[in-house]
Motif scaffolding. Structure first.
Motif, PDB file in Angstrom:
ATOM      1  N   SER A 122       0.855  -1.189   0.000  1.00  0.00           N
ATOM      2  CA  SER A 122       0.000   0.000   0.000  1.00  0.00           C
ATOM      3  C   SER A 122       0.886   1.232   0.000  1.00  0.00           C
ATOM      4  O   SER A 122       2.050   1.183   0.396  1.00  0.00           O
ATOM      5  CB  SER A 122      -0.977  -0.001   1.181  1.00  0.00           C
ATOM      6  OG  SER A 122      -0.326  -0.170   2.410  1.00  0.00           O
ATOM      7  N   TRP A 123       0.322   2.343  -0.453  1.00  0.00           N
ATOM      8  CA  TRP A 123       1.089   3.579  -0.579  1.00  0.00           C
ATOM      9  C   TRP A 123       0.157   4.775  -0.430  1.00  0.00           C
ATOM     10  O   TRP A 123      -1.043   4.689  -0.666  1.00  0.00           O
ATOM     11  CB  TRP A 123       1.801   3.627  -1.936  1.00  0.00           C
ATOM     12  CG  TRP A 123       0.858   3.460  -3.097  1.00  0.00           C
ATOM     13  CD1 TRP A 123       0.152   4.446  -3.752  1.00  0.00           C
ATOM     14  CD2 TRP A 123       0.491   2.219  -3.719  1.00  0.00           C
ATOM     15  NE1 TRP A 123      -0.621   3.894  -4.739  1.00  0.00           N
ATOM     16  CE2 TRP A 123      -0.426   2.525  -4.749  1.00  0.00           C
ATOM     17  CE3 TRP A 123       0.855   0.881  -3.516  1.00  0.00           C
ATOM     18  CZ2 TRP A 123      -1.002   1.546  -5.564  1.00  0.00           C
ATOM     19  CZ3 TRP A 123       0.288  -0.097  -4.326  1.00  0.00           C
ATOM     20  CH2 TRP A 123      -0.626   0.234  -5.344  1.00  0.00           C
ATOM     21  N   ASN A 124       0.731   5.900  -0.011  1.00  0.00           N
ATOM     22  CA  ASN A 124       0.021   7.172   0.095  1.00  0.00           C
ATOM     23  C   ASN A 124       0.831   8.204  -0.663  1.00  0.00           C
ATOM     24  O   ASN A 124       2.029   8.366  -0.412  1.00  0.00           O
ATOM     25  CB  ASN A 124      -0.123   7.616   1.548  1.00  0.00           C
ATOM     26  CG  ASN A 124      -0.933   6.670   2.419  1.00  0.00           C
ATOM     27  OD1 ASN A 124      -1.001   6.861   3.618  1.00  0.00           O
ATOM     28  ND2 ASN A 124      -1.536   5.632   1.850  1.00  0.00           N
ATOM     29  N   ALA A 125       0.199   8.911  -1.594  1.00  0.00           N
ATOM     30  CA  ALA A 125       0.956   9.800  -2.474  1.00  0.00           C
ATOM     31  C   ALA A 125       0.097  10.938  -2.988  1.00  0.00           C
ATOM     32  O   ALA A 125      -1.138  10.861  -3.016  1.00  0.00           O
ATOM     33  CB  ALA A 125       1.512   9.003  -3.656  1.00  0.00           C
ATOM     34  N   HIS A 126       0.786  11.983  -3.427  1.00  0.00           N
ATOM     35  CA  HIS A 126       0.172  13.095  -4.151  1.00  0.00           C
ATOM     36  C   HIS A 126       0.691  13.034  -5.584  1.00  0.00           C
ATOM     37  O   HIS A 126       1.905  13.067  -5.813  1.00  0.00           O
ATOM     38  CB  HIS A 126       0.570  14.419  -3.498  1.00  0.00           C
ATOM     39  CG  HIS A 126       0.144  15.628  -4.269  1.00  0.00           C
ATOM     40  ND1 HIS A 126      -1.178  15.885  -4.596  1.00  0.00           N
ATOM     41  CD2 HIS A 126       0.868  16.665  -4.780  1.00  0.00           C
ATOM     42  CE1 HIS A 126      -1.253  17.023  -5.260  1.00  0.00           C
ATOM     43  NE2 HIS A 126      -0.029  17.515  -5.392  1.00  0.00           N
ATOM     44  N   THR A 127      -0.218  12.906  -6.543  1.00  0.00           N
ATOM     45  CA  THR A 127       0.176  12.830  -7.952  1.00  0.00           C
ATOM     46  C   THR A 127      -0.565  13.926  -8.724  1.00  0.00           C
ATOM     47  O   THR A 127      -1.660  13.689  -9.244  1.00  0.00           O
ATOM     48  CB  THR A 127      -0.142  11.450  -8.555  1.00  0.00           C
ATOM     49  OG1 THR A 127      -1.540  11.165  -8.359  1.00  0.00           O
ATOM     50  CG2 THR A 127       0.694  10.357  -7.907  1.00  0.00           C
ATOM     51  N   PRO A 128       0.005  15.110  -8.797  1.00  0.00           N
ATOM     52  CA  PRO A 128      -0.658  16.168  -9.569  1.00  0.00           C
ATOM     53  C   PRO A 128      -0.751  15.796 -11.042  1.00  0.00           C
ATOM     54  O   PRO A 128      -0.070  14.871 -11.516  1.00  0.00           O
ATOM     55  CB  PRO A 128       0.254  17.379  -9.344  1.00  0.00           C
ATOM     56  CG  PRO A 128       1.578  16.816  -8.956  1.00  0.00           C
ATOM     57  CD  PRO A 128       1.292  15.529  -8.239  1.00  0.00           C
ATOM     58  N   ALA A 129      -1.609  16.505 -11.768  1.00  0.00           N
ATOM     59  CA  ALA A 129      -1.767  16.238 -13.201  1.00  0.00           C
ATOM     60  C   ALA A 129      -0.402  16.228 -13.881  1.00  0.00           C
ATOM     61  O   ALA A 129       0.447  17.082 -13.612  1.00  0.00           O
ATOM     62  CB  ALA A 129      -2.667  17.301 -13.826  1.00  0.00           C
ATOM     63  N   GLY A 130      -0.210  15.232 -14.754  1.00  0.00           N
ATOM     64  CA  GLY A 130       1.068  15.082 -15.435  1.00  0.00           C
ATOM     65  C   GLY A 130       2.054  14.195 -14.709  1.00  0.00           C
ATOM     66  O   GLY A 130       3.231  14.128 -15.078  1.00  0.00           O
ATOM     67  N   THR A 131       1.579  13.472 -13.663  1.00  0.00           N
ATOM     68  CA  THR A 131       2.458  12.568 -12.913  1.00  0.00           C
ATOM     69  C   THR A 131       1.727  11.282 -12.558  1.00  0.00           C
ATOM     70  O   THR A 131       0.493  11.234 -12.534  1.00  0.00           O
ATOM     71  CB  THR A 131       2.970  13.206 -11.609  1.00  0.00           C
ATOM     72  OG1 THR A 131       1.891  13.291 -10.661  1.00  0.00           O
ATOM     73  CG2 THR A 131       3.537  14.596 -11.848  1.00  0.00           C
TER      74      THR A 131
END
Length: 455
Positions: A122-131
């Motif tokens: 499992s993972w927690n992340a921020h992926t803005p547009a383009g990522t």
């Protein structure tokens, strides 16, 4: 109901009781520029579950880095610094090929305190547009051989750049990836996974300075023995948390492109309940795509943004935890718990939980249905110790609160074997649980999480 545990798509824990793994000293897989992991023995040997997560600045600096850097602050993580290279990715769900800059972080080797038949990342992340990001697992078996690098998920919070996806047809003849779960093919042989490392790849559009940020990366390994019944626990808590109630059934037929509409949305519906319990809210702008005539549009949103385009469903466990962690100040993990006593420990600290179970209609009094796999939100216990659950398989939001008999509920949740309606022996879920909680838990919450093996 959820399709998350249909036997044709996912192997839930059904490990045979086997001879103990010889000495447990099979060599760990080597990892360049990163020593074996010596930290965070989360669980004692009495609990057949091992959780390890990388979350701190020191954790992110210990891994093998190619083009990434650790960032400190209130929520440490890892980001792209200078890309390690550029690669083309062809999205199997759109047919689109595009170039992406990438960088990688590889964890130290983690030796499991419990040699495992199954592992769920499992993972927690921020992926803005383009990522977007990819998570892989590589491990060492108890016979000293090594697994390939298995893809555990390709994930983005949105769906405009890639379609988030699991990857089918990954096997080496000893183990297989079933949607989101690494599983030993024949646990009765005694073969186990004794160690693993995780590889995280961060992607972004070439020529930009945007980057994903990953705050939490980890995995849960387990070896639950075969059992049709489990020992009953003794009631120890009478408490109910005030968790929002949402029905999946009122969304039946809505957005059928996401697993045929709401009737299969038990996982995202349960996720949304707990997200909102912790204060997570979607803005009108985020919900603008939903038909304004639909009630509870946030449930439609949760289904869309947990949807796994390969599995063709919303029941991918890590994708649900990752979705929860896109809300400010939240984190999510997948684990296994050992009894209703564990759930009482969490409820007492104000932490509700999402549980996975399968059962015949006759096995759970008051449910009114049977299922090969279904998610509910446990919100408390009655004075008699019975389970208070927000069951999304209800005809209305008002009907979601249910009380289920403690002994029946505990058994259908924790067993690994059961008989289906045809009398065939099939798998049970073995205590799988989603836990969503604050990024900065209170001391009491931290203590309760540690008591069930999560840090």
């Amino acid at each position: 109901m959820s399709r998350a545990e249909q036997p044709s798509r996912r192997t839930v824990l059904a490990a045979a009781v086997a001879a103990a793994v010889a000495s447990g000293t099979a060599p760990a897989a080597a990892v360049t520029a990163a020593p074996p992991d010596r930290g965070a023995r989360d669980l004692g040997t009495a609990r057949p579950v091992d959780n390890r997560a990388w979350t701190t600045y020191a954790d992110w600096r210990c891994g093998g880095a190619q083009g990434v850097r650790a960032v400190s602050g209130a929520r440490p993580g890892v980001v792209i610094a200078a890309p390690a290279g550029t690669t083309d990715y062809t999205d199997p769900h759109t047919g689109t090929t595009a170039p992406w800059e990438y960088a990688t972080w590889t964890s130290p080797v983690h030796r499991l305190t419990v040699p495992a038949t199954e592992v769920i990342a499992s993972w927690n992340a921020h992926t803005p547009a383009g990522t977007w990001i990819q998570v892989e697992l590589n491990g060492t078996y108890s016979d000293g051989t090594e697994t390939p690098w298995y893809v555990m998920g390709r994930w983005a919070a949105g769906d405009q750049d890639i379609k988030r996806t699991s990857v089918d047809d990954q096997t080496d003849g000893k183990s297989t990836i079933w949607t989101d779960t690494f599983a030993i093919d024949d646990a009765a042989t005694g073969l186990r996974l004794v160690s693993y490392r995780l590889r995280l790849t961060l992607y972004r559009r070439p020529g930009t300075r945007i980057t994903p940020t990953v705050w939490r990366l980890g995995a849960m390994g387990s070896d639950i023995p075969d059992r049709f019944t489990v020992a009953a626990s003794t009631p120890g808590l009478a408490q109910e948390l005030s968790v929002p109630r949402y029905s999946q059934e009122i969304h039946k037929g809505q957005y059928p492109q996401y697993d045929n509409g709401g009737e299969a949305w038990c996982s995202p519906t349960s996720s949304q309940m707990i997200i909102e319990y912790w204060g997570g809210r979607l803005t009108p702008e985020q919900l603008a795509w939903v038909d304004p005539s639909f009630a509870d549009p946030q449930v439609c949103h949760a289904a869309r943004y947990t949807y796994d385009y390969q599995y063709a469903g919303c029941g991918n466990w890590p994708f649900n935890a990752a979705y929860a962690a896109t809300f400010h100040g939240m984190q999510g993990v997948i684990t296994r718990l050992g009894s209703l006593t564990d759930l009482e420990t969490l409820i007492a600290a104000g932490i509700p939980a999402i549980t996975s179970q399968s059962f015949l209609k006759t096995e759970l009094t008051g449910a009114g249905y049977g299922t090969s796999g279904h998610l509910m939100t446990v919100v408390g216990f009655t004075a008699d110790g019975d389970v208070i659950a927000n069951d999304p398989a209800s005809p209305s939001d008002e009907a979601v609160r249910r009380v289920y008999l403690r002994r029946e509920w505990e058994n259908i949740w924790l067993r690994t074997k059961r008989y289906n309606a045809s009398g065939k022996v099939v798998s049970g879920t073995g205590g799988v649980c989603y836990l969503y909680f604050p990024a900065h838990p209170s001391p009491r919450q931290r203590k309760a999480l540690a008591a069930v093996g999560v840090r």
